[in-house]
Design an enzyme around this catalytic site. Structure first.
Site, PDB file in Angstrom:
ATOM      1  N   GLY A 180       0.792  -1.219   0.000  1.00  6.03           N
ATOM      2  CA  GLY A 180       0.000   0.000   0.000  1.00  6.03           C
ATOM      3  C   GLY A 180       0.822   1.266   0.000  1.00  6.03           C
ATOM      4  N   ASP A 198      10.405  -7.356  -2.071  1.00  4.12           N
ATOM      5  CA  ASP A 198       9.217  -7.954  -1.459  1.00  4.12           C
ATOM      6  C   ASP A 198       9.263  -9.457  -1.700  1.00  4.12           C
ATOM      7  OD1 ASP A 198       6.446  -8.618  -0.653  1.00  4.12           O
ATOM      8  OD2 ASP A 198       6.100  -6.460  -0.796  1.00  4.12           O
ATOM      9  N   THR A 225      -6.986  -9.425  -1.706  1.00  2.00           N
ATOM     10  CA  THR A 225      -7.192  -8.423  -0.651  1.00  2.00           C
ATOM     11  C   THR A 225      -6.255  -7.231  -0.794  1.00  2.00           C
ATOM     12  OG1 THR A 225      -5.662  -9.621   0.804  1.00  2.00           O
ATOM     13  CG2 THR A 225      -8.010 -10.138   1.013  1.00  2.00           C
ATOM     14  N   CYS A 262     -11.452 -16.303  16.580  1.00  2.00           N
ATOM     15  CA  CYS A 262     -11.108 -15.006  15.980  1.00  2.00           C
ATOM     16  C   CYS A 262     -10.782 -15.261  14.514  1.00  2.00           C
ATOM     17  CB  CYS A 262      -9.954 -14.341  16.722  1.00  2.00           C
ATOM     18  SG  CYS A 262      -8.387 -15.236  16.617  1.00  2.00           S
ATOM     19  N   CYS A 308      -2.568  -3.762   8.730  1.00  6.85           N
ATOM     20  CA  CYS A 308      -3.732  -3.563   7.850  1.00  6.85           C
ATOM     21  C   CYS A 308      -4.622  -4.803   7.821  1.00  6.85           C
ATOM     22  CB  CYS A 308      -3.258  -3.224   6.442  1.00  6.85           C
ATOM     23  SG  CYS A 308      -2.408  -1.636   6.324  1.00  6.85           S
ATOM     24  N   LYS A 315       4.854 -10.051  -6.062  1.00  4.79           N
ATOM     25  CA  LYS A 315       4.570  -8.615  -6.064  1.00  4.79           C
ATOM     26  C   LYS A 315       5.638  -7.814  -6.811  1.00  4.79           C
ATOM     27  CE  LYS A 315       1.564  -7.917  -2.073  1.00  4.79           C
ATOM     28  NZ  LYS A 315       1.378  -7.191  -0.802  1.00  4.79           N
TER      29      LYS A 315
END
Length: 483
Positions: A87, A108, A115, A433, A246, A132
């Site tokens: 991002g 990366d 997502t 969770c 995030c 990426k």
């Protein structure tokens, strides 16, 4: 459509992607050869190429940044390493390539996921599953074939950071974890590189420039002392469970976009030798568009990495130092024994499918005060078994498993919960969770309270559902959304 048809179509799409990638590489090679030939034939070696003047004229007109030739020349000769193609890294890379920075390195180790797409504009649906850095390199080369883009499909660590970082003029930290932040900071100090750092979470972000100018540079001592490194401000890392991300806490896509653009601006200013935000921290709150600029403390005279008497002379084991993993992904906590956990498949077969049909869905709301929330919890428990989803109200509203009560972990009063469990004679409590981290924390804290409350009597069964809803989706309900 049959499963075989789907597999066939997916195979054809992969083949088309590979063909497209090969054609794009061929086109870029031809463009580069043409540009080199054009420059040799039509331009003097000490002059700015015609194409560069035409392409970069709008920024070259900014006299406050220098002369036109100086701006274009310095940027074309400059190099920037971006650690993280997410991002923050995507928008930063877009504008650095657009500005004509001569060489862009991108580090990366991750692959493109669906997502990512709401906040990482270099990637696209057809690139899901691609690394990426390769995805970013393809997009950036299509934007500006005159810029050299070097992808590093690896995880930056103590074995490779110095050799990679030393090759670049400016470093951008576009990561999302403490381990890599300390690693990049220390590597930048040791290699005397300026570090442009940013972070974004939910509706807020912050950014600054560290280690600029670096110690031993030609700048005066006062200027150097006013610009700390990351370790000067944070000599010891925060506990990993307190660090947001995030994927855990969410982020509005344009927020990291704003912060990444700010990083690009500062990198350009450093390459041009202009004044930066070094020594200050800019905090941005998009909820009411508050921009707050605060002065940072001076360099720590006892900093272990950047002080005159520094003791760290080489990179260390940063995962051990931070007691965390070097990953932007969710934590993988292991704080419970195996008999304190239950796999989703076993939970479904042994517990969930045998639930009483009288169990009700939760009526707890985000607007409830703590007292109201605890009162509702007490009233809703009508069984000797409690199922509690400890995700946030927003996550629970987005998707949930029926019969689970939503009691966010940051709202749980474990003393009150233990009291309710004892008064209602509850025999079993199960926590769930998203990935099985917060549910472990909740399990441990409730058990600790119950041990103190029950003392010598038999304790209720308290377990977390291992792997959380991600594992539930994989092994129980394939239609349950993974986010």
């Amino acid at each position: 459509m049959t499963h075989a048809n789907i597999l066939k179509l997916e195979k054809e799409i992969r083949q088309l992607k590979n063909t497209l990638r090969a054609k794009e590489e061929e086109l870029l090679t031809l463009k580069n050869e043409y540009n080199k030939s054009f420059n040799r034939d039509t331009e003097n070696t000490n002059e700015i190429p015609r194409w560069a003047i035409e392409r970069y004229s709008r920024q070259a007109l900014l006299l406050e940044l220098g002369s036109a030739k100086e701006i274009i020349s310095k940027l074309m000769k400059g190099s920037v390493l971006i650690v993280g193609a997410g991002g923050l890294g995507c928008p930063a890379a877009i504008y650095l390539v657009g500005a004509g920075v001569g060489c862009i390195g991108i580090v990366d180790y991750d692959a493109v996921e669906i997502t990512n797409l709401h906040r990482q504009p270099l990637h696209s649906e057809v690139k899901v599953g691609m690394s990426k850095v390769d995805s970013a390199a393809i997009a950036l080369k299509q934007m500006n074939s005159n810029v050299k883009v070097i992808p590093y499909n690896l995880q930056l660590d103590s074995s490779n950071a110095l050799s990679i970082i030393s090759e670049y003029d400016v470093i951008l930290d576009a990561t999302d974890n403490a381990v890599t932040r300390y690693l990049i900071n220390d590597a930048c100090v040791l290699t005397k590189k300026p570090l442009v750092s940013a972070a974004a979470l939910q509706l807020s972000g912050q950014f600054t420039v560290y280690n600029y100018p670096p110690r031993d540079s030609t700048s005066d001592d006062e200027q150097i002392e006013n610009c700390p490194c990351y370790r000067c401000l944070f000599p010891t890392p925060a506990p990993p469970e307190t660090m947001g991300s995030c994927s855990q806490n969410g982020v509005l896509g344009p927020v990291p976009g704003v912060m990444g653009c700010l990083q690009a601006i500062e990198a350009i200013k450093i390459l041009l030798g202009k004044t930066t935000i070094a020594g200050y921290l800019l905090m941005v709150d998009a909820s009411d568009w508050t921009f707050t600029k605060v002065k940072l403390r001076k360099r720590n005279p006892k900093c272990l990495i950047c002080s005159k008497n520094a003791t760290i002379k080489k990179l260390i084991d940063y995962e051990q130092f931070c007691n965390a993993q070097a990953s932007d992904k969710d934590l993988d906590l292991k704080i419970l024994s195996s008999n304190e956990r239950i796999h989703p498949k076993a939970f479904n077969e042994e517990i969930y499918l045998k639930l009483s049909p009288t169990m009700m869905d939760s009526d707890i709301k985000a607007t409830d005060t703590d007292d109201v929330l605890n009162n509702k919890l007490s009233k809703e428990i009508r069984s000797d078994r409690i199922l509690i989803d400890v995700r946030s109200f927003g996550e629970f509203d987005m998707c949930n498993i029926p019969s689970f009560i939503n009691y966010p972990i940051d709202r749980i009063n474990f003393d009150s919960l233990a009291k309710v469990v004892k008064e209602k004679n509850v025999q079993e409590v199960y926590f769930i969770c998203r990935r099985g981290n917060d549910s472990q924390i909740a399990t441990k804290q409730l058990k600790d309270k119950l041990i103190h409350s029950y003392k010598t009597t038999t304790l209720p069964t308290v377990k977390d559902i291992s792997g959380g809803l991600h594992e539930w989706s994989k092994t129980v309900d394939n239609n349950f959304p993974i986010y």
